[in-house]
Design an enzyme around this catalytic site. Structure first.
Site, short mmCIF file in Angstrom:
data_model
loop_
_atom_site.label_atom_id
_atom_site.label_comp_id
_atom_site.label_asym_id
_atom_site.label_seq_id
_atom_site.Cartn_x
_atom_site.Cartn_y
_atom_site.Cartn_z
CG HIS A 282 4.03 -24.59 -25.71
ND1 HIS A 282 3.82 -25.88 -25.31
CD2 HIS A 282 4.73 -24.00 -24.72
CE1 HIS A 282 4.40 -26.08 -24.14
NE2 HIS A 282 4.94 -24.96 -23.74
CG ASP A 294 5.19 -26.83 -20.05
OD1 ASP A 294 4.96 -26.00 -20.94
OD2 ASP A 294 6.26 -27.48 -19.96
CD GLU A 326 8.02 -24.74 -25.60
OE1 GLU A 326 8.74 -23.97 -24.95
OE2 GLU A 326 7.76 -25.89 -25.19
CD GLU A 327 7.13 -28.84 -23.79
OE1 GLU A 327 8.37 -28.83 -23.65
OE2 GLU A 327 6.35 -28.37 -22.93
CG ASP A 355 5.86 -22.06 -21.98
OD1 ASP A 355 5.04 -22.87 -21.51
OD2 ASP A 355 6.90 -22.40 -22.56
CG HIS A 449 8.65 -31.22 -19.33
ND1 HIS A 449 9.80 -30.91 -20.01
CD2 HIS A 449 7.74 -30.30 -19.73
CE1 HIS A 449 9.59 -29.85 -20.79
NE2 HIS A 449 8.35 -29.45 -20.62
ZN LIG Z 1 6.18 -24.84 -22.07
#
Ligand SMILES: [Zn+2]
Ligand SMILES: *[C@@H]1O[C@H](CO)[C@@H](O)[C@H](O)[C@H]1NC(C)=O
Ligand SMILES: *[C@@H]1O[C@H](CO)[C@@H](O)[C@H](O)[C@H]1NC(C)=O
Ligand SMILES: *[C@@H]1O[C@H](CO)[C@@H](O)[C@H](O)[C@H]1NC(C)=O
Ligand SMILES: *[C@@H]1O[C@H](CO)[C@@H](O)[C@H](O)[C@H]1NC(C)=O
Ligand SMILES: *[C@@H]1O[C@H](CO)[C@@H](O)[C@H](O)[C@H]1NC(C)=O
Length: 509
Positions: A282, A294, A326-327, A355, A449
């Site tokens: 992604h 990520d 995606e998130e 991912d 994140h």
């Molecule tokens: Zn991811």
């Protein structure tokens, strides 16, 4: 999520400028047989040879570039980010597109634009009785409280699990609905609470832990909604059952935006177009940070493998995808696969998800995709990863294949799938410390994140290992599908449905 509605609004866009012969690799009536380029003398794809071309140096150059791109997000977010809608994400899309474009007519590229919702919570607070809640977490895609101001009310216990409108007593109106997690999605509960006139809703866990959930697709009836740990909920439930009053103040300043964003798809012009190897990562990050691990790593691994692949010829078509949104809940990959006609779906022999390839405190994780639960072929793919790590003398672990990344839509539409990862917010065990090094008791990716998911947050060794494995997976199937099961069904098994609680990184049920 409706599939027919999506089909109508599908928008594909292919350039008529740039490299000659750019065309849409599917859905176009003229694209069943891509024009074969001149018979070049490139050697047939060879796994050993393409793996030898993967280098950490080249990957790290890309990582630095990706961080510079994330900095474009600073003007709006005050820190680097590649979240959809940000300049950092647009920069990422340009980088991907330009990289593939430079490879000439080896690939056809297409942009698939689609509508996406993007939510930002700027501030939130939940006061229960006379203390500020520690575990309360606003749900993803929650609306704000009225006028983005604190709202007051009594906490009102909802009957059963709040999945039926009749579970909501009249006293919910003007107050705060208190709802047990489970059975139906958080979004449904929030919607019922809103219809019943609640000014806010709290979904409390049946387990001790916190709830980091998402409401999913916005509804006009959604109200500001928090998740709450079972631990914090317990004394409150006791009071409410004793008919003691608990008052609360809920406050969420949030915004849900609708934007258009883009999946980028690149497919080899050579190779049997009826038998495609598909893989994806992604292109977007969360709003909180630059997302270099990520999923910068997966994005860049794919770019590097796509680049090295051009030195070879292929027997089967190879289709790379860089998903957006995606998130926000697997928006891009869902949009793609749910809007693909059945005849095109069946040309995808398998989908491989890449991912988070280089978590700093990594484990080599293989999705436990099996033919018992997933479309036939998923287990053969799982075994390809097992065999490769084993041949390298490396350890690996299995992780649940439970809807946390872009493979979900493929599995639900009958496409065999699988993939590898290196770990997010899970905690490394003592045993895994022995298997992979690193540090037990800590997250695989302590910057998951967060703002610190920068260039320093990738483990180069793990990244090289996994990019070689990606190259191996592409090489193996681009060369031959011998022994790999033929496509059959267009749906997932009911077992997969039952076992899946995630849709992306967040719980939805
Ligand atoms: Zn991811
Ligand atoms: C496709 O998207 C990329 C990235 O946003 C952009 O640079 C390119 O111009 C687009 N191409 C077409 C044909 O729209
Ligand atoms: C394509 O090139 C290869 C290698 O030079 C050769 O063996 C093959 O016969 C050629 N095929 C055609 C259709 O010209
Ligand atoms: C693949 O390439 C390696 C060198 O990188 C070579 O030794 C091997 O013979 C090749 N295998 C095949 C099947 O062509
Ligand atoms: C993998 O999934 C299968 C079900 O398909 C299950 O029986 C098995 O225990 C799982 N293995 C691990 C290690 O999770
Ligand atoms: C694999 O794990 C074992 C412990 O289970 C450990 O002794 C060994 O060194 C590990 N291998 C590698 C390559 O890290």
């Amino acid at each position: 999520m409706g599939t027919t509605a999506r089909r109508v609004i599908l928008a594909l866009c292919a350039s008529s400028s740039g490299a000659a012969g750019l065309q849409i690799p599917f859905l176009s009536p003229t694209s069943q047989t891509p024009v074969q380029v001149a018979n070049d003398t490139k050697p047939l794809i060879n796994s050993t040879a393409i793996q030898e071309l993967i280098s950490g140096e080249r990957l790290m150059v890309r990582a630095k570039k990706m961080f510079e791109i994330a900095k474009l997000g600073e003007s709006e977010y005050n820190h680097p980010t590649r979240v959809i809608g940000s300049a950092g994400h647009l920069g990422t899309l340009n980088y991907i597109y330009e990289t593939i474009l430079q490879l000439g007519d080896y690939y056809t590229i297409s942009n698939q634009s689609f509508p996406a919702v993007s939510g930002n919570v700027y501030e939130s607070r939940l006061v229960l009785g006379n203390h500020v809640s520690k575990s309360a977490a606003p749900m993803g895609l929650t609306p704000p409280t009225k006028d983005k101001q604190p709202v007051h009310g009594d906490v009102v216990l909802v009957k059963n699990d709040g999945c039926a409108y009749s579970d909501y007593p009249a006293e919910v109106a003007g107050n705060i609905a208190f709802i047990l997690r489970g059975t139906c999605p958080f979004g449904t509960k929030s919607e019922h609470a809103g219809r019943a006139g609640a000014v806010a809703a709290i979904v409390y866990n049946y387990e001790k832990d916190n709830v980091q959930g998402t409401l999913g697709n916005p509804s006009p009836f959604h109200v500001a909604t928090f998740g709450l740990s079972g631990e914090e909920a317990e004394p409150i439930i006791k009071k409410l059952k004793n008919k003691d009053r608990v008052d609360a103040i809920a406050y969420i300043d949030a915004e849900v935006k609708s934007i258009l964003t883009v999946n980028i798809i690149a497919q080899t012009t050579q190779g049997d177009p009826d038998n495609c190897v598909m893989l994806g990562g992604h292109s977007d990050s969360v709003a909180e940070g630059p997302g270099i691990n990520d999923d910068g790593t997966g994005t860049m691994s794919l770019l590097e493998v796509a680049t090295q692949l051009t030195k070879f010829s292929v027997n089967n078509c190879v289709r790379f995808a860089w998903w957006a949104g995606e998130e926000e809940g697997l928006l891009g990959s869902d949009y793609y696969i749910y809007s693909l006609p059945a005849v095109e779906n069946k040309k995808i022999r398998l989908f491989m998800d890449y991912d988070m390839m280089a978590s700093p405190n990594f484990a080599y994780q293989i999705y436990n995709a099996t033919n018992a639960v997933n479309p036939t072929g998923s287990e053969e793919l799982r075994d390809l990863y097992i065999d490769w790590y084993t041949k390298q003398g490396l350890n690996y672990t299995f992780i649940p294949f439970d809807g946390r990344s872009d493979y979900d839509g493929f599995i639900r539409n009958g496409v065999p799938g699988g993939g590898i990862a290196t770990g997010a917010e899970g905690i490394k065990t003592k045993k895994e410390e022995k298997m992979f090094g690193g540090k037990a008791g800590e997250w695989y990716d302590p910057c998951y994140h967060q703002l610190c998911d920068n260039v320093g947050n990738v483990n180069e060794k793990a990244w090289v290992v996994n990019t070689k494995l990606i190259a191996h997976s592409v090489a193996t199937y681009a060369r031959s599908f011998k022994g790999f099961p033929k496509r059959s069904s267009l749906t997932a098994s009911s077992i997969y449905d039952r076992q899946t609680k995630y849709h992306g990184s967040k719980l939805f049920i």
